[in-house]
Design a protein around this motif. Structure first.
Motif, PDB file in Angstrom:
ATOM      1  N   MET A 119       0.851  -1.201   0.000  1.00 12.38           N
ATOM      2  CA  MET A 119       0.000   0.000   0.000  1.00 12.38           C
ATOM      3  C   MET A 119       0.880   1.242   0.000  1.00 12.38           C
ATOM      4  N   ALA A 120       0.748   2.106  -0.980  1.00  9.88           N
ATOM      5  CA  ALA A 120       1.586   3.288  -1.089  1.00  9.88           C
ATOM      6  C   ALA A 120       1.140   4.348  -0.108  1.00  9.88           C
ATOM      7  N   SER A 121       2.088   5.220   0.232  1.00 15.26           N
ATOM      8  CA  SER A 121       1.752   6.350   1.087  1.00 15.26           C
ATOM      9  C   SER A 121       0.703   7.209   0.421  1.00 15.26           C
ATOM     10  N   PRO A 122      -0.254   7.792   1.184  1.00 19.20           N
ATOM     11  CA  PRO A 122      -1.306   8.600   0.584  1.00 19.20           C
ATOM     12  C   PRO A 122      -0.807   9.884  -0.044  1.00 19.20           C
ATOM     13  N   VAL A 123       0.435  10.292   0.235  1.00 17.16           N
ATOM     14  CA  VAL A 123       0.942  11.533  -0.346  1.00 17.16           C
ATOM     15  C   VAL A 123       2.020  11.291  -1.387  1.00 17.16           C
ATOM     16  N   ALA A 124       2.364  10.016  -1.634  1.00 15.22           N
ATOM     17  CA  ALA A 124       3.506   9.729  -2.496  1.00 15.22           C
ATOM     18  C   ALA A 124       3.323  10.236  -3.915  1.00 15.22           C
ATOM     19  N   ALA A 125       2.094  10.196  -4.450  1.00 11.04           N
ATOM     20  CA  ALA A 125       1.871  10.539  -5.852  1.00 11.04           C
ATOM     21  C   ALA A 125       2.038  12.028  -6.126  1.00 11.04           C
ATOM     22  N   THR A 126       1.892  12.879  -5.120  1.00  9.12           N
ATOM     23  CA  THR A 126       1.944  14.323  -5.337  1.00  9.12           C
ATOM     24  C   THR A 126       2.975  14.984  -4.429  1.00  9.12           C
ATOM     25  N   THR A 127       4.029  14.297  -4.088  1.00  7.99           N
ATOM     26  CA  THR A 127       4.993  14.833  -3.131  1.00  7.99           C
ATOM     27  C   THR A 127       5.878  15.886  -3.788  1.00  7.99           C
ATOM     28  N   PRO A 128       5.918  17.114  -3.251  1.00  8.27           N
ATOM     29  CA  PRO A 128       6.798  18.150  -3.796  1.00  8.27           C
ATOM     30  C   PRO A 128       8.257  17.844  -3.513  1.00  8.27           C
ATOM     31  N   ALA A 129       9.142  18.594  -4.166  1.00  7.78           N
ATOM     32  CA  ALA A 129      10.571  18.433  -3.914  1.00  7.78           C
ATOM     33  C   ALA A 129      10.921  18.809  -2.480  1.00  7.78           C
ATOM     34  N   LEU A 130      10.221  19.819  -1.946  1.00  6.45           N
ATOM     35  CA  LEU A 130      10.449  20.255  -0.569  1.00  6.45           C
ATOM     36  C   LEU A 130       9.108  20.566   0.082  1.00  6.45           C
ATOM     37  N   LEU A 158       3.361  14.452  36.445  1.00  6.86           N
ATOM     38  CA  LEU A 158       3.644  13.657  35.245  1.00  6.86           C
ATOM     39  C   LEU A 158       2.605  13.985  34.189  1.00  6.86           C
ATOM     40  N   CYS A 159       2.993  13.795  32.951  1.00  4.80           N
ATOM     41  CA  CYS A 159       2.050  13.960  31.828  1.00  4.80           C
ATOM     42  C   CYS A 159       1.924  12.624  31.111  1.00  4.80           C
ATOM     43  N   PHE A 160       0.756  11.982  31.231  1.00  6.61           N
ATOM     44  CA  PHE A 160       0.480  10.717  30.559  1.00  6.61           C
ATOM     45  C   PHE A 160      -0.051  11.007  29.154  1.00  6.61           C
ATOM     46  N   TRP A 161       0.538  10.372  28.156  1.00  5.63           N
ATOM     47  CA  TRP A 161       0.063  10.592  26.783  1.00  5.63           C
ATOM     48  C   TRP A 161       0.699   9.568  25.842  1.00  5.63           C
ATOM     49  N   GLY A 162       0.155   9.498  24.621  1.00  2.00           N
ATOM     50  CA  GLY A 162       0.779   8.730  23.538  1.00  2.00           C
ATOM     51  C   GLY A 162       0.637   7.238  23.622  1.00  2.00           C
ATOM     52  N   ALA A 163      -0.413   6.717  24.273  1.00  5.10           N
ATOM     53  CA  ALA A 163      -0.530   5.277  24.527  1.00  5.10           C
ATOM     54  C   ALA A 163      -0.694   4.472  23.244  1.00  5.10           C
ATOM     55  N   GLY A 164      -0.182   3.226  23.271  1.00  2.76           N
ATOM     56  CA  GLY A 164      -0.412   2.306  22.168  1.00  2.76           C
ATOM     57  C   GLY A 164       0.764   1.382  21.906  1.00  2.76           C
ATOM     58  N   ARG A 165       0.592   0.537  20.899  1.00  2.85           N
ATOM     59  CA  ARG A 165       1.626  -0.404  20.474  1.00  2.85           C
ATOM     60  C   ARG A 165       2.347   0.141  19.252  1.00  2.85           C
ATOM     61  N   LEU A 166       3.530  -0.354  19.037  1.00  3.74           N
ATOM     62  CA  LEU A 166       4.323   0.068  17.885  1.00  3.74           C
ATOM     63  C   LEU A 166       3.580  -0.278  16.595  1.00  3.74           C
ATOM     64  N   PRO A 167       3.456   0.652  15.648  1.00  2.72           N
ATOM     65  CA  PRO A 167       2.793   0.338  14.376  1.00  2.72           C
ATOM     66  C   PRO A 167       3.511  -0.780  13.632  1.00  2.72           C
ATOM     67  N   ASP A 168       2.751  -1.535  12.873  1.00  5.83           N
ATOM     68  CA  ASP A 168       3.361  -2.569  12.033  1.00  5.83           C
ATOM     69  C   ASP A 168       4.171  -1.951  10.903  1.00  5.83           C
ATOM     70  N   ASP A 206       2.252   7.635   6.884  1.00  5.05           N
ATOM     71  CA  ASP A 206       1.133   6.690   6.844  1.00  5.05           C
ATOM     72  C   ASP A 206       1.411   5.564   7.837  1.00  5.05           C
ATOM     73  N   LEU A 207       0.571   5.443   8.875  1.00  6.46           N
ATOM     74  CA  LEU A 207       0.761   4.445   9.917  1.00  6.46           C
ATOM     75  C   LEU A 207      -0.252   3.321   9.760  1.00  6.46           C
ATOM     76  N   LEU A 208       0.209   2.095   9.894  1.00  4.67           N
ATOM     77  CA  LEU A 208      -0.655   0.915   9.902  1.00  4.67           C
ATOM     78  C   LEU A 208      -0.302   0.045  11.101  1.00  4.67           C
ATOM     79  N   PRO A 209      -1.278  -0.335  11.926  1.00  2.14           N
ATOM     80  CA  PRO A 209      -2.671   0.104  11.874  1.00  2.14           C
ATOM     81  C   PRO A 209      -2.801   1.594  12.195  1.00  2.14           C
TER      82      PRO A 209
END
Length: 307
Positions: free
Chosen positions: A1-12, A206-216, A57-60
């Motif tokens: 699955m290609a990145s959703p921005v790959a087709a129109t990615t600018p040089a910068l 403390l600041c709790f944030w960013g929970a989850g598992r590593l993306p595949d 693009d993150l999966l899941p």
């Protein structure tokens, strides 16, 4: 699955903060002409997370930033579900407890480990492991099946009342109680007494944030990145961005607050743009596509201000 921005990615692509960060600052004549003649893309979703998801693009799907940064910091993120528990400094005021700093409090590694020592048994009683491979980034390792409430991102919490961002519900009550106990331990810690005596901010919450598992998978069309931000650098590492000069480049200027400095960074490249394209992506969703061929739009009045 290609990145959703790959087709129109600018040089910068240049990542910028919300335009209101530059409110009241004049746009220079040359930059004003470039912006007035640019193609204005449809406004995208606002916010830091949405801005970065336009380029990664993150999966899941999700935004498990604790696991993402843990992998770069320690290389062991695949083993657990993760939560950031970053050191924070809060100050009581008339309305509650205002969060003045998260993460970057100038802690040394010895200070961080000393502060963690009484907290580890507190978290350990719940079956959680607390660690700090980097003094400014503290982590809670949990079983992969652990259920967690929704935590606010640091950008939402910073400068606001801490109590208005504590999670609700049965799971939320558990973490509110844990935070209260942690605050008591931190308040009485000798490291904080020494920091206060030295005129440094205490680590009193403390600041709790960013929970989850590593993306595949993490994908991005960019081959190079310039950024001081550890979250973005961690995403880039997972996406395999090798920092090669050939191919689309990503420049992170989200910390900029002086528009003149942004112009000084961008204008030399725009003057030599050639057939390439530059995308200015603001955190409020505004986007400008700049091309050399747009110079012919000389009838457009230069932009005087961003916001």
């Amino acid at each position: 699955m290609a990145s959703p921005v790959a087709a129109t990615t600018p040089a910068l692509t240049v990542l910028l903060p919300e335009r209101r960060r530059f409110a009241g600052q004049p746009v220079g004549a040359e930059a004003g002409r470039w912006l007035a003649r640019a193609d204005r893309a449809a406004d995208a979703e606002s916010g830091e997370q949405a801005q970065l998801l336009r380029h990664f693009d993150l999966l899941p799907r999700g935004w498990p930033m604790a696991a993402i940064t843990r992998q770069r910091d320690a290389g062991d993120a695949v083993l657990h579900q993760w939560l950031r528990a970053d050191p924070a400094h809060v100050r009581a005021d008339m309305t509650g407890a205002r969060v003045l700093a998260i993460g970057e409090l100038g802690l040394g590694q010895d200070e961080a480990q000393a502060l963690l020592a009484p907290l580890r048994p507190l978290f350990g009683d719940l079956g959680f492991q607390l660690s700090a491979p980097v003094p400014s980034r503290w982590y809670v390792a949990m079983p992969v099946e652990a259920k967690l409430p929704v935590f606010s991102a640091p950008a939402q919490v910073l400068g606001d009342d801490l109590f208005s961002h504590l999670p609700d519900g049965p799971e939320g009550r558990r973490w509110r109680a844990l935070l209260n106990e942690a605050q008591v331990l931190l308040h009485n810690h000798p490291v904080n007494h020494a920091r206060i005596a030295a005129g440094k901010p205490a680590v009193n919450s403390l600041c709790f944030w960013g929970a989850g598992r590593l993306p595949d998978h993490v994908r991005s069309p960019y081959t190079g990145l310039a950024s001081p931000d550890p979250e973005l650098l961690s995403l880039a590492q997972l996406a395999g961005i090798a920092n090669t000069p050939a191919g689309p480049q990503l420049l992170d200027l989200r910390q900029a607050r002086d528009w003149t400095a942004v112009e000084q960074r961008l204008l030399p490249g725009l003057r030599e743009l050639g057939a390439d394209e530059v995308l200015l992506d603001f955190a409020d969703g505004a986007r400008y596509r700049l091309k050399a061929s747009q110079r012919w739009r000389f009838w457009r009045r230069p932009l005087a201000q961003l916001a």
